[in-house]
Design a protein around this motif. Structure first.
Motif, PDB file in Angstrom:
ATOM      1  N   ARG A 111      39.095  14.004 -42.693  1.00 17.53           N
ATOM      2  CA  ARG A 111      39.025  14.738 -41.981  1.00 17.53           C
ATOM      3  C   ARG A 111      37.168  15.610 -41.723  1.00 17.53           C
ATOM      4  NH1 ARG A 111      43.747  18.557 -42.603  1.00 17.53           N
ATOM      5  NH2 ARG A 111      45.586  17.690 -43.837  1.00 17.53           N
ATOM      6  N   GLY A 112      37.268  15.942 -40.652  1.00 20.61           N
ATOM      7  CA  GLY A 112      35.929  17.152 -40.456  1.00 20.61           C
ATOM      8  C   GLY A 112      35.465  18.267 -40.556  1.00 20.61           C
ATOM      9  N   THR A 113      34.361  18.597 -40.361  1.00 20.35           N
ATOM     10  CA  THR A 113      34.078  19.667 -40.456  1.00 20.35           C
ATOM     11  C   THR A 113      34.371  20.390 -38.672  1.00 20.35           C
ATOM     12  OG1 THR A 113      33.222  19.702 -42.612  1.00 20.35           O
ATOM     13  CG2 THR A 113      32.785  21.915 -41.114  1.00 20.35           C
ATOM     14  N   MET A 114      34.809  21.232 -38.179  1.00 22.69           N
ATOM     15  CA  MET A 114      34.340  22.021 -36.858  1.00 22.69           C
ATOM     16  C   MET A 114      34.911  20.688 -35.943  1.00 22.69           C
ATOM     17  SD  MET A 114      34.766  25.314 -37.541  1.00 22.69           S
ATOM     18  CE  MET A 114      34.058  25.670 -35.984  1.00 22.69           C
ATOM     19  N   GLY A 115      35.524  19.834 -36.157  1.00 22.05           N
ATOM     20  CA  GLY A 115      35.381  18.854 -35.465  1.00 22.05           C
ATOM     21  C   GLY A 115      36.215  17.236 -36.275  1.00 22.05           C
ATOM     22  N   PRO A 116      35.882  16.162 -35.353  1.00 19.59           N
ATOM     23  CA  PRO A 116      35.918  15.140 -36.080  1.00 19.59           C
ATOM     24  C   PRO A 116      35.680  14.557 -37.859  1.00 19.59           C
ATOM     25  CG  PRO A 116      35.030  14.315 -33.995  1.00 19.59           C
ATOM     26  CD  PRO A 116      35.327  16.193 -34.199  1.00 19.59           C
ATOM     27  N   PRO A 117      36.239  13.790 -38.714  1.00 22.00           N
ATOM     28  CA  PRO A 117      35.209  12.929 -39.050  1.00 22.00           C
ATOM     29  C   PRO A 117      34.026  12.518 -39.306  1.00 22.00           C
ATOM     30  CG  PRO A 117      37.272  12.317 -39.018  1.00 22.00           C
ATOM     31  CD  PRO A 117      37.112  13.163 -38.604  1.00 22.00           C
ATOM     32  N   THR A 118      32.944  11.912 -39.798  1.00 22.56           N
ATOM     33  CA  THR A 118      31.923  10.769 -39.691  1.00 22.56           C
ATOM     34  C   THR A 118      32.933   9.917 -40.069  1.00 22.56           C
ATOM     35  OG1 THR A 118      31.069  10.740 -41.496  1.00 22.56           O
ATOM     36  CG2 THR A 118      30.363  12.657 -40.327  1.00 22.56           C
ATOM     37  N   PHE A 119      32.027   8.661 -39.048  1.00 20.11           N
ATOM     38  CA  PHE A 119      31.956   7.598 -39.099  1.00 20.11           C
ATOM     39  C   PHE A 119      31.965   6.724 -41.061  1.00 20.11           C
ATOM     40  CE2 PHE A 119      31.115   3.010 -40.081  1.00 20.11           C
ATOM     41  CZ  PHE A 119      32.455   2.175 -39.514  1.00 20.11           C
ATOM     42  N   ASP A 120      31.817   7.291 -41.611  1.00 21.01           N
ATOM     43  CA  ASP A 120      31.566   7.146 -42.854  1.00 21.01           C
ATOM     44  C   ASP A 120      32.394   7.353 -43.740  1.00 21.01           C
ATOM     45  OD1 ASP A 120      29.003   5.185 -42.749  1.00 21.01           O
ATOM     46  OD2 ASP A 120      27.920   7.178 -43.647  1.00 21.01           O
ATOM     47  N   ALA A 121      33.068   8.559 -43.570  1.00 22.11           N
ATOM     48  CA  ALA A 121      34.016   9.456 -44.176  1.00 22.11           C
ATOM     49  C   ALA A 121      35.391   8.155 -43.691  1.00 22.11           C
ATOM     50  CB  ALA A 121      34.580  10.707 -43.620  1.00 22.11           C
ATOM     51  N   ALA A 122      35.672   7.379 -42.167  1.00 23.14           N
ATOM     52  CA  ALA A 122      36.650   7.889 -42.060  1.00 23.14           C
ATOM     53  C   ALA A 122      36.997   5.945 -42.539  1.00 23.14           C
ATOM     54  CB  ALA A 122      36.772   7.639 -40.529  1.00 23.14           C
ATOM     55  N   ALA A 123      35.663   4.812 -42.682  1.00 21.68           N
ATOM     56  CA  ALA A 123      35.473   3.973 -42.913  1.00 21.68           C
ATOM     57  C   ALA A 123      35.973   3.150 -44.064  1.00 21.68           C
ATOM     58  CB  ALA A 123      33.972   3.385 -42.686  1.00 21.68           C
ATOM     59  N   VAL A 124      37.178   1.799 -43.484  1.00 23.13           N
ATOM     60  CA  VAL A 124      37.489   1.010 -44.637  1.00 23.13           C
ATOM     61  C   VAL A 124      36.442  -0.276 -45.016  1.00 23.13           C
ATOM     62  CG1 VAL A 124      39.206   0.145 -44.605  1.00 23.13           C
ATOM     63  CG2 VAL A 124      39.949   2.202 -44.229  1.00 23.13           C
ATOM     64  N   ARG A 125      36.590  -0.411 -45.975  1.00 20.67           N
ATOM     65  CA  ARG A 125      36.025  -2.034 -45.974  1.00 20.67           C
ATOM     66  C   ARG A 125      37.651  -2.598 -46.310  1.00 20.67           C
ATOM     67  NH1 ARG A 125      31.793  -4.482 -46.317  1.00 20.67           N
ATOM     68  NH2 ARG A 125      29.985  -2.433 -46.476  1.00 20.67           N
ATOM     69  N   LEU A 126      36.591  -3.997 -45.219  1.00 18.93           N
ATOM     70  CA  LEU A 126      37.695  -5.301 -45.301  1.00 18.93           C
ATOM     71  C   LEU A 126      36.146  -6.380 -45.508  1.00 18.93           C
ATOM     72  CD1 LEU A 126      40.167  -5.831 -44.519  1.00 18.93           C
ATOM     73  CD2 LEU A 126      39.238  -6.671 -42.120  1.00 18.93           C
ATOM     74  N   ASP A 127      37.194  -6.928 -46.864  1.00 18.71           N
ATOM     75  CA  ASP A 127      36.592  -8.282 -47.248  1.00 18.71           C
ATOM     76  C   ASP A 127      37.512  -8.896 -47.087  1.00 18.71           C
ATOM     77  OD1 ASP A 127      34.135  -7.081 -48.349  1.00 18.71           O
ATOM     78  OD2 ASP A 127      34.374  -6.882 -49.256  1.00 18.71           O
ATOM     79  N   GLY A 128      38.988  -8.725 -46.958  1.00 19.38           N
ATOM     80  CA  GLY A 128      39.853  -9.997 -46.908  1.00 19.38           C
ATOM     81  C   GLY A 128      41.222  -9.332 -46.572  1.00 19.38           C
ATOM     82  N   ASP A 129      42.144  -9.721 -46.892  1.00 13.15           N
ATOM     83  CA  ASP A 129      43.109  -8.921 -45.959  1.00 13.15           C
ATOM     84  C   ASP A 129      43.916  -7.136 -47.053  1.00 13.15           C
ATOM     85  OD1 ASP A 129      43.750 -10.739 -44.064  1.00 13.15           O
ATOM     86  OD2 ASP A 129      45.838 -11.893 -45.133  1.00 13.15           O
ATOM     87  N   ALA A 130      44.186  -6.690 -46.172  1.00  8.80           N
ATOM     88  CA  ALA A 130      44.204  -5.508 -46.544  1.00  8.80           C
ATOM     89  C   ALA A 130      45.054  -4.105 -45.972  1.00  8.80           C
ATOM     90  CB  ALA A 130      42.548  -4.654 -46.299  1.00  8.80           C
ATOM     91  N   SER A 131      45.504  -3.359 -46.098  1.00 13.56           N
ATOM     92  CA  SER A 131      46.745  -2.861 -46.861  1.00 13.56           C
ATOM     93  C   SER A 131      46.263  -1.354 -46.353  1.00 13.56           C
ATOM     94  CB  SER A 131      47.986  -2.553 -46.589  1.00 13.56           C
ATOM     95  OG  SER A 131      48.384  -4.142 -46.145  1.00 13.56           O
ATOM     96  N   ILE A 132      46.544  -0.795 -45.246  1.00 15.63           N
ATOM     97  CA  ILE A 132      46.103   1.353 -45.120  1.00 15.63           C
ATOM     98  C   ILE A 132      47.494   1.828 -45.027  1.00 15.63           C
ATOM     99  CG2 ILE A 132      43.858   0.763 -45.821  1.00 15.63           C
ATOM    100  CD1 ILE A 132      43.781   1.932 -42.379  1.00 15.63           C
ATOM    101  N   THR A 133      47.231   3.090 -45.645  1.00 18.44           N
ATOM    102  CA  THR A 133      48.326   4.246 -44.102  1.00 18.44           C
ATOM    103  C   THR A 133      47.281   5.847 -43.963  1.00 18.44           C
ATOM    104  OG1 THR A 133      50.315   3.779 -46.252  1.00 18.44           O
ATOM    105  CG2 THR A 133      50.613   5.564 -45.312  1.00 18.44           C
ATOM    106  N   VAL A 134      48.403   6.099 -43.262  1.00 22.13           N
ATOM    107  CA  VAL A 134      47.129   6.847 -42.224  1.00 22.13           C
ATOM    108  C   VAL A 134      48.648   8.071 -42.322  1.00 22.13           C
ATOM    109  CG1 VAL A 134      45.814   7.344 -40.040  1.00 22.13           C
ATOM    110  CG2 VAL A 134      45.590   5.702 -41.209  1.00 22.13           C
ATOM    111  N   HIS A 135      48.208   9.368 -42.806  1.00 27.48           N
ATOM    112  CA  HIS A 135      49.012   9.818 -42.958  1.00 27.48           C
ATOM    113  C   HIS A 135      48.443  10.918 -41.176  1.00 27.48           C
ATOM    114  CE1 HIS A 135      50.616   9.562 -46.153  1.00 27.48           C
ATOM    115  NE2 HIS A 135      49.656   9.101 -46.885  1.00 27.48           N
ATOM    116  N   LEU A 136      49.164  11.641 -40.307  1.00 27.58           N
ATOM    117  CA  LEU A 136      48.828  11.960 -39.352  1.00 27.58           C
ATOM    118  C   LEU A 136      48.871  13.658 -39.413  1.00 27.58           C
ATOM    119  CD1 LEU A 136      51.191  10.352 -36.627  1.00 27.58           C
ATOM    120  CD2 LEU A 136      48.789  10.105 -37.604  1.00 27.58           C
ATOM    121  N   ARG A 137      48.271  15.128 -38.833  1.00 28.97           N
ATOM    122  CA  ARG A 137      48.536  16.126 -38.830  1.00 28.97           C
ATOM    123  C   ARG A 137      48.620  16.763 -37.652  1.00 28.97           C
ATOM    124  NH1 ARG A 137      43.803  14.250 -40.766  1.00 28.97           N
ATOM    125  NH2 ARG A 137      41.780  14.372 -40.079  1.00 28.97           N
TER     126      ARG A 137
END
Length: 137
Positions: A111-137
């Motif tokens: 989540r961002g403050t007064m706008g979208p989040p930063t790349f660093d806040a949203a970034a996911v490290r991928l070193d091999g196959d991975a799974s993530i879940t995103v919750h919409l708001r």
């Protein structure tokens, strides 16, 4: 180990270490009505800020959820921006204050403050196959 074996081992097994990976994405908490879900992937703070994605998908959102896979990604950091196009106009609609009126989300549920989040806040490290879940708001 003799130098020739070291070179041969690096030549044979080096590509395996740099093998591409898949990122599986599950989306939850969307509206119950069927709608297109737009997903954009970014690999840097600059691309995230400018909206120049390296990959994108549009998938059907049904019963509030969806799944997709981004295949063949090199190791690195990636961030996702998502939105549900509930009125079918192909864009994320906002109110007069600029706040989104359609369901949206970011990887890491950032989540961002007064706008979208930063790349660093949203970034996911991928070193091999991975799974993530995103919750919409």
């Amino acid at each position: 180990m003799n130098p020739l074996r070291t070179v041969l081992a690096a030549a044979l097994f080096g590509p395996l270490a740099a093998a591409a990976a898949d990122l599986r994405v599950t989306v939850a908490d969307g509206p119950a009505t069927a709608s297109p879900l737009y997903v954009a992937m970014f690999d840097s703070a600059e691309s995230f800020a400018t909206g120049k994605s390296i990959a994108a998908q549009v998938v059907p959102l049904r019963d509030g959820g969806a799944q997709m896979v981004f295949v063949g990604l090199p190791a690195g950091r990636y961030a996702l921006k998502l939105f549900v196009d509930q009125n079918g106009n192909g864009k994320l609609d906002a109110n007069p204050l600029g706040l989104p009126v359609e369901r949206h989300g970011f990887s890491n549920d950032a989540r961002g403050t007064m706008g979208p989040p930063t790349f660093d806040a949203a970034a996911v490290r991928l070193d091999g196959d991975a799974s993530i879940t995103v919750h919409l708001r």
